[in-house]
Design an enzyme around this catalytic site. Structure first.
Site, PDB file in Angstrom:
ATOM      1  N   LYS A  75       0.845  -1.209   0.000  1.00 49.85           N
ATOM      2  CA  LYS A  75       0.000   0.000   0.000  1.00 49.85           C
ATOM      3  C   LYS A  75       0.880   1.259   0.000  1.00 49.85           C
ATOM      4  CE  LYS A  75      -3.704  -2.601   2.152  1.00 49.85           C
ATOM      5  NZ  LYS A  75      -4.484  -2.959   3.327  1.00 49.85           N
TER       6      LYS A  75
ATOM      7  N   GLN B 120      -4.575  -1.908   9.520  1.00 51.77           N
ATOM      8  CA  GLN B 120      -4.402  -3.220   8.906  1.00 51.77           C
ATOM      9  C   GLN B 120      -4.938  -4.320   9.819  1.00 51.77           C
ATOM     10  OE1 GLN B 120      -3.157  -3.792   5.671  1.00 51.77           O
ATOM     11  NE2 GLN B 120      -3.910  -5.848   6.081  1.00 51.77           N
TER      12      GLN B 120
ATOM     13  N   ASP C 123     -11.062   2.428   3.699  1.00 49.78           N
ATOM     14  CA  ASP C 123     -11.311   0.992   3.536  1.00 49.78           C
ATOM     15  C   ASP C 123     -12.788   0.723   3.262  1.00 49.78           C
ATOM     16  OD1 ASP C 123      -9.051  -0.635   3.559  1.00 49.78           O
ATOM     17  OD2 ASP C 123      -8.877  -0.619   5.743  1.00 49.78           O
TER      18      ASP C 123
END
Ligand code: NAP
Length: 292
Positions: free
Chosen positions: A52, A96, A119
């Site tokens: 990412k 995460q 997200d």
């Protein structure tokens, strides 16, 4: 049969994002800035977050990686999230997963400001997605929609069977495929481990999205001729003939299913590469929707 190439499509979208970043700069707007939280020392999480951060560099975003020890308390983590929520420099925040066992995922998801929820897991984002309002779409299902769009795969009026109902893939996938939008407008059947007639349903499907995490589960006898097959599954299976000692397998038995269908995503190189790119697109969207 068309192979839906997620690697090439993803590279093209990243070029488009890089152009959009230049345009923002020329218009005197800020450079999108993604912040990632990494808790503990999970090897797979390290790899995902590194991917990412690298993608941010590639498209011209700023990125900040914040590492926290496995022992961080839930309260401390929530306080760190609140600091990012208040920071006008940061447009998007991802934490995460998976988290250490003593930290509740939902509490963490709810702590993130919905305006920075790139997200797309916050209930506000999920609700807005269901209502077809502008919002952050969860990256993996959004990547599937983008692939269908860019390959001009007809979806309207088709029967789509989604295998899996997780909050990050199956469930949002079913919402997006059923929405009154293009791609979308499908008649959707969502299935899971309690479904008793999965083969029968799959044989009626024009489009199958396999997202159950069971390698090579979907076999040729479950697929009708001409179907479109989207394979979201990624499982590491041991392989003595590879340097890494494993090979990535999808949820579809590719070699026998591919000859029967009209379009299919490979693993690797299908849905996987699209996921991080859609996260980049969400971060760009954060600036476009909420940036000063
Ligand atoms: P998950 O949370 O484990 O959910 C799996 C779903 O599949 C559950 O809803 C489960 O049903 C259902 N299921 C399990 N066995 C089944 C069966 N025999 N028949 C029908 N349904 C069954 O997994 P996930 O996070 O959604 O991930 C699914 C796969 O996608 C994994 O391989 C994962 O690695 C991959 N993935 C890929 C990406 C990407 O970037 N390409 C991103 C995320 C995930 P129940 O609800 O009844 O348990």
């Amino acid at each position: 049969m068309i192979v839906l190439d997620g690697k090439a499509t993803s590279a093209q979208i990243r070029l488009e994002i890089a152009e959009a970043v230049k345009a923002l700069y020329s218009a005197g707007k800020k450079t999108p800035h993604l912040c990632a939280f990494l808790i503990g020392n999970n090897g797979a999480s390290e790899t995902y977050v590194a991917g990412k951060v690298k993608a941010c560099e590639e498209v011209g975003f700023r990125s900040t990686l914040k590492r926290f020890p496995e022992t961080i308390s839930q309260q401390e983590l929530v306080e760190e999230i609140e600091k990012i929520n208040q920071d006008p420099e940061i447009d998007g925040l991802i934490v995460q997963m998976p988290l250490p066992k003593h930290i509740d995922e939902l509490t963490v998801t709810l702590a993130i400001d919905a305006k920075k929820d790139v997200d797309g897991f916050h209930p506000t984002s999920v609700g807005r997605m269901a209502l077809n309002l502008p919002t952050f779409l969860p990256a993996t299902p959004a990547g599937v929609i983008e692939l269908l769009k860019r390959y001009h795969i007809p979806t309207s009026g088709k029967h789509c069977v989604v295998i899996g109902r997780s909050h990050i893939v199956g469930s949002p996938m079913s919402i997006l495929m059923a929405r009154n939008s293009e791609p979308g407008n499908c008649t959707v059947t969502i299935t899971h481990s309690r479904t008793t007639n999965l083969k029968e349903l799959c044989l009626q499907a024009d489009i199958i999205v396999a997202a159950l995490g069971k390698p090579e589960f979907l076999t040729a006898d479950m697929v009708k001729d001409g179907a479109v097959i989207i394979d979201v599954g990624i499982t590491r299976v041991p392989a003595s003939d590879t340097k890494s000692g494993f090979r990535l397998k999808g949820d579809v038995k590719y070699d026998e299913v591919a000859p029967k269908c009209s379009a299919i995503t490979p693993v690797p190189g299908g849905v996987g590469p699209m996921t991080i790119t859609m996260l980049m697109l969400n971060t760009l969207k954060a600036v476009e929707l909420f940036g000063k």
